[in-house]
Design a protein around this motif. Structure first.
Motif, PDB file in Angstrom:
ATOM      1  N   ASN A   1     -30.330  -9.770  23.916  1.00 50.50           N
ATOM      2  CA  ASN A   1     -30.532 -10.998  24.675  1.00 50.50           C
ATOM      3  C   ASN A   1     -31.586 -10.704  25.717  1.00 50.50           C
ATOM      4  OD1 ASN A   1     -28.384 -11.933  23.209  1.00 50.50           O
ATOM      5  ND2 ASN A   1     -26.951 -12.011  24.922  1.00 50.50           N
TER       6      ASN A   1
ATOM      7  N   HIS B   1     -17.170 -13.015  24.098  1.00 47.17           N
ATOM      8  CA  HIS B   1     -18.213 -13.498  25.012  1.00 47.17           C
ATOM      9  C   HIS B   1     -17.536 -13.765  26.363  1.00 47.17           C
ATOM     10  CE1 HIS B   1     -22.464 -15.317  24.915  1.00 47.17           C
ATOM     11  NE2 HIS B   1     -22.075 -15.384  26.182  1.00 47.17           N
ATOM     12  N   TRP B   2     -16.926 -12.706  26.904  1.00 40.02           N
ATOM     13  CA  TRP B   2     -16.486 -12.628  28.301  1.00 40.02           C
ATOM     14  C   TRP B   2     -15.132 -13.245  28.625  1.00 40.02           C
ATOM     15  CZ3 TRP B   2     -21.632 -14.265  31.166  1.00 40.02           C
ATOM     16  CH2 TRP B   2     -22.673 -13.433  30.742  1.00 40.02           C
TER      17      TRP B   2
ATOM     18  N   PHE C   1     -29.872 -25.059  29.750  1.00 44.41           N
ATOM     19  CA  PHE C   1     -30.567 -24.200  28.793  1.00 44.41           C
ATOM     20  C   PHE C   1     -30.712 -24.850  27.413  1.00 44.41           C
ATOM     21  CE2 PHE C   1     -29.487 -20.650  31.650  1.00 44.41           C
ATOM     22  CZ  PHE C   1     -30.511 -19.734  31.420  1.00 44.41           C
TER      23      PHE C   1
ATOM     24  N   GLN D   1     -18.316 -21.713  27.246  1.00 36.42           N
ATOM     25  CA  GLN D   1     -19.385 -22.521  27.808  1.00 36.42           C
ATOM     26  C   GLN D   1     -19.480 -23.919  27.201  1.00 36.42           C
ATOM     27  OE1 GLN D   1     -22.238 -18.962  27.407  1.00 36.42           O
ATOM     28  NE2 GLN D   1     -22.981 -19.986  29.240  1.00 36.42           N
TER      29      GLN D   1
ATOM     30  N   ASN E   1     -20.555  -9.410  23.525  1.00 35.02           N
ATOM     31  CA  ASN E   1     -21.769  -9.954  24.112  1.00 35.02           C
ATOM     32  C   ASN E   1     -21.980  -9.333  25.489  1.00 35.02           C
ATOM     33  OD1 ASN E   1     -23.949 -12.090  24.382  1.00 35.02           O
ATOM     34  ND2 ASN E   1     -22.747 -12.450  26.242  1.00 35.02           N
ATOM     35  N   GLU E   2     -23.124  -8.686  25.686  1.00 35.73           N
ATOM     36  CA  GLU E   2     -23.546  -8.199  27.003  1.00 35.73           C
ATOM     37  C   GLU E   2     -22.435  -7.495  27.775  1.00 35.73           C
ATOM     38  OE1 GLU E   2     -25.493 -11.214  29.298  1.00 35.73           O
ATOM     39  OE2 GLU E   2     -26.998 -11.614  27.770  1.00 35.73           O
TER      40      GLU E   2
ATOM     41  N   TYR F   1     -34.265 -12.378  28.721  1.00 34.86           N
ATOM     42  CA  TYR F   1     -34.695 -13.522  29.522  1.00 34.86           C
ATOM     43  C   TYR F   1     -35.869 -13.209  30.443  1.00 34.86           C
ATOM     44  CZ  TYR F   1     -30.556 -15.863  27.798  1.00 34.86           C
ATOM     45  OH  TYR F   1     -29.643 -16.430  26.966  1.00 34.86           O
TER      46      TYR F   1
ATOM     47  N   GLU G   1     -30.184 -13.985  21.815  1.00 32.72           N
ATOM     48  CA  GLU G   1     -30.361 -15.035  22.829  1.00 32.72           C
ATOM     49  C   GLU G   1     -31.738 -14.915  23.446  1.00 32.72           C
ATOM     50  OE1 GLU G   1     -27.533 -15.180  26.063  1.00 32.72           O
ATOM     51  OE2 GLU G   1     -25.845 -14.918  24.697  1.00 32.72           O
TER      52      GLU G   1
ATOM     53  N   GLU H   1     -22.862 -22.868  32.696  1.00 32.83           N
ATOM     54  CA  GLU H   1     -23.598 -21.621  32.898  1.00 32.83           C
ATOM     55  C   GLU H   1     -22.833 -20.730  33.900  1.00 32.83           C
ATOM     56  OE1 GLU H   1     -25.787 -19.860  31.393  1.00 32.83           O
ATOM     57  OE2 GLU H   1     -25.915 -18.436  33.042  1.00 32.83           O
ATOM     58  N   TRP H   2     -21.625 -20.352  33.505  1.00 26.77           N
ATOM     59  CA  TRP H   2     -20.825 -19.392  34.273  1.00 26.77           C
ATOM     60  C   TRP H   2     -20.768 -19.771  35.754  1.00 26.77           C
ATOM     61  CZ3 TRP H   2     -18.235 -17.528  30.510  1.00 26.77           C
ATOM     62  CH2 TRP H   2     -18.846 -17.283  29.276  1.00 26.77           C
TER      63      TRP H   2
ATOM     64  N   TRP I   1     -35.635 -16.805  37.499  1.00 28.23           N
ATOM     65  CA  TRP I   1     -36.105 -15.669  36.712  1.00 28.23           C
ATOM     66  C   TRP I   1     -37.606 -15.795  36.417  1.00 28.23           C
ATOM     67  CZ3 TRP I   1     -31.573 -16.010  32.614  1.00 28.23           C
ATOM     68  CH2 TRP I   1     -30.385 -15.590  33.228  1.00 28.23           C
TER      69      TRP I   1
ATOM     70  N   TRP J   1     -31.129 -19.529  22.954  1.00 28.51           N
ATOM     71  CA  TRP J   1     -30.072 -19.906  23.887  1.00 28.51           C
ATOM     72  C   TRP J   1     -30.571 -21.128  24.629  1.00 28.51           C
ATOM     73  CZ3 TRP J   1     -25.140 -18.606  24.318  1.00 28.51           C
ATOM     74  CH2 TRP J   1     -24.433 -19.215  25.381  1.00 28.51           C
TER      75      TRP J   1
HETATM   76  C1  FCB Z   1     -26.542 -14.574  29.007  1.00 26.51           C
HETATM   77  C2  FCB Z   1     -25.197 -14.983  28.451  1.00 26.51           C
HETATM   78  C3  FCB Z   1     -25.147 -16.420  28.005  1.00 26.51           C
HETATM   79  C4  FCB Z   1     -25.909 -17.342  28.914  1.00 26.51           C
HETATM   80  C5  FCB Z   1     -27.300 -16.813  29.178  1.00 26.51           C
HETATM   81  C6  FCB Z   1     -28.146 -17.693  30.055  1.00 26.51           C
HETATM   82  O1  FCB Z   1     -26.370 -13.535  29.914  1.00 26.51           O
HETATM   83  O2  FCB Z   1     -24.851 -14.171  27.375  1.00 26.51           O
HETATM   84  O3  FCB Z   1     -23.791 -16.774  27.872  1.00 26.51           O
HETATM   85  O4  FCB Z   1     -25.193 -17.571  30.062  1.00 26.51           O
HETATM   86  O5  FCB Z   1     -27.227 -15.542  29.747  1.00 26.51           O
END
Ligand code: FCB
Length: 465
Positions: free
Chosen positions: A296, A124-125, A429, A23, A168-169, A298, A366, A420-421, A338, A413
């Motif tokens: 993490n 991280h992906w 962010f 990122q 991560n996730e 949100y 995060e 952002e992916w 969100w 975060w």
């Molecule tokens: C999470 C990810 C991070 C970022 C936030 C907004 O799912 O781990 O990389 O994109 O969301």
């Protein structure tokens, strides 16, 4: 407008900021870095908003000194970053890339010189494309390759990095990547995605072993567990919630913290669930004790029962569990869409604490919000909504701590605006704005609020001694 009050957290509580390699780093083909699934995906037309890629991102690979100076000014205790697997091992296994190893040496040394403790995420992906070509997370070999990569990183950096996050996730890797197809590698599978979820967990367990063998003590995993509400108290909505809980939470927490597979997996996935990818000793590998769990958080999710998209269970993707999301919260939304519901954060923490006696100490790895930032005529970014989001969520953490949940730290975060992916550069962010034309960094008002919060926390702590 007055700034929100500072939530009060226990002495010894640590503050940080988080980022991830793909990122922010850019330099996608420099110094021997190999391609990852995110390079392939972002370069495929139609996959990301406006065709955004991480080729340059925030150019952190070249500007890391400036970014660490921003962290030092911010006063954080810790910095969570991720290591790009393909900088160390361009093909995922085999040939080691010395220049890639050197980059993280420089980064870590610079952090330590600034008095900041590095917290490194191994995955991280950004799976090496070479491994995806051989089956990706659908195959067990990838879990073994991940452990070998973890051993290499621990061997090289373990003298200076004392906090390690394996994955991560994994929810996003397995289900957003292999079932929804919104993230790399972008496929829509049933069994493949469930096999991926399992191999991610096995890879985590094997990596924990490798990190322990190298002498590392502070080892954990980061999960995006969700607080899931049911849209009504009708039985079918409760059943929908149970399936959503299985998909989002239990698939990770049951093997990690209770040594078993989720109770409702057959109800959730029918015959897809119990696949040939499971081996008898896997639960032991996955359930190795951890020093912490990273969370993490949100937003919450509210679900209602809905028809499956595919009527034949065998044709379903792993996220087609007969559930639809609704939004009854009636609150403000961030630009990600969100809902902002800090109380659900406290609920989630309390729920985990109550449910898992073996839950290790929690780190919030995060939390943050994407907002429609603008640069004001004074050249500044006044972002009261982000500051309010951070203050309210830190208060939610403080409330959980007051209810005896063992939360040790909180990372925002993110330090910087970044890629952002699939949402590309539209979603900001950062505590620090990045101008993507000039790559100039400008701290936002929220940066100064967080800096002052950390300073106030330290001052109180000192008084208490
Ligand atoms: C999470 C990810 C991070 C970022 C936030 C907004 O799912 O781990 O990389 O994109 O969301």
């Amino acid at each position: 407008m007055t700034s929100p009050a500072f939530p009060v957290l226990p002495a010894g509580f640590r503050f940080g900021a988080a980022t991830a390699a793909y990122q922010i780093e850019g330099a996608h083909d420099e110094d021997g870095r190999g391609p990852s699934i995110w390079d392939t995906f972002s370069h495929t037309p139609g996959r990301t908003v406006a065709g955004a890629t991480g080729d340059t991102a925030a150019d952190h690979y070249h500007r890391y000194r400036e970014d660490i100076a921003l962290l030092r000014e911010l006063g954080v205790d810790d910095y969570r970053f991720s290591i790009a697997w393909t900088r160390l091992l361009p093909e995922g296994t085999g040939q080691v890339n010395a220049q890639g190893l050197d980059f993280y040496d420089r980064l870590i040394d610079e952090l330590l010189a600034a008095g900041i403790a590095p917290a490194a995420t191994l995955y991280h992906w950004d799976l090496p494309q070479a491994l995806e070509d051989r089956g990706g997370w659908r195959v067990r070999d990838t879990a073994e390759a991940f452990a070998a990569y973890a051993a290499l990183a621990a061997d090289r950096y373990g003298d200076r990095v004392h906090r390690w996050i394996t994955l991560n996730e994994p929810y996003c890797s397995a289900f957003v990547g292999y079932a929804e197809g919104r993230h790399a590698p972008g496929t829509r599978e049933g069994r493949g995605a469930l096999a991926a979820a399992h191999h991610l967990l096995v890879g985590h367990g094997l990596a924990v072993r490798a990190l322990r063998a190298a002498g590392d003590q502070d080892v954990g995993i980061t999960l995006n567990l969700d607080r899931i509400h049911a849209a009504s108290d009708r039985a079918r909505d409760f059943a929908a919630r149970r399936r959503a809980e299985t998909l989002h939470n239990d698939i990770w927490t049951e093997p990690l913290f209770a040594g078993r597979y989720p109770a409702h997996e057959t109800e959730t996935w029918a015959s897809l669930a119990d696949g040939p990818w499971r081996r008898p000793d896997d639960l032991k590998v996955i359930g190795a004790p951890l020093d912490f769990v990273g969370l993490n958080y949100y937003r919450p999710i509210c679900v209602t029962a809905a028809p499956h998209r595919a009527s034949d269970a065998k044709q379903r993707t792993a996220v087609d569990v007969g559930v639809a999301e609704v939004d009854p919260y009636g609150t403000r939304h961030t630009t990600m869409g969100w809902p902002v519901v800090p109380s659900a954060f406290t609920e989630l923490l309390r729920h985990l604490h109550a449910r898992y006696p073996r839950l290790p100490p929690v780190w919030i790895t995060e939390n943050g919000s994407a907002e429609a930032d603008t640069v004001a005529p004074d050249g500044q970014i006044h972002d009261p909504d982000r500051t309010r989001y951070l203050a309210d969520h830190l208060q939610a953490v403080a409330d959980a701590v007051a209810a005896e949940v063992d939360v040790r730290g909180y990372y925002v975060w993110s330090l910087l605006d970044n890629f952002e992916w699939a949402r590309g550069y539209d979603q900001r962010f950062g505590l620090v704005r990045v101008d993507y034309d000039t790559l100039t960094r400008t701290p936002k008002d929220s940066y100064r609020w967080y800096r002052d919060l950390i300073a106030a926390h330290r001052a109180v702590r000192k008084d208490a001694r």
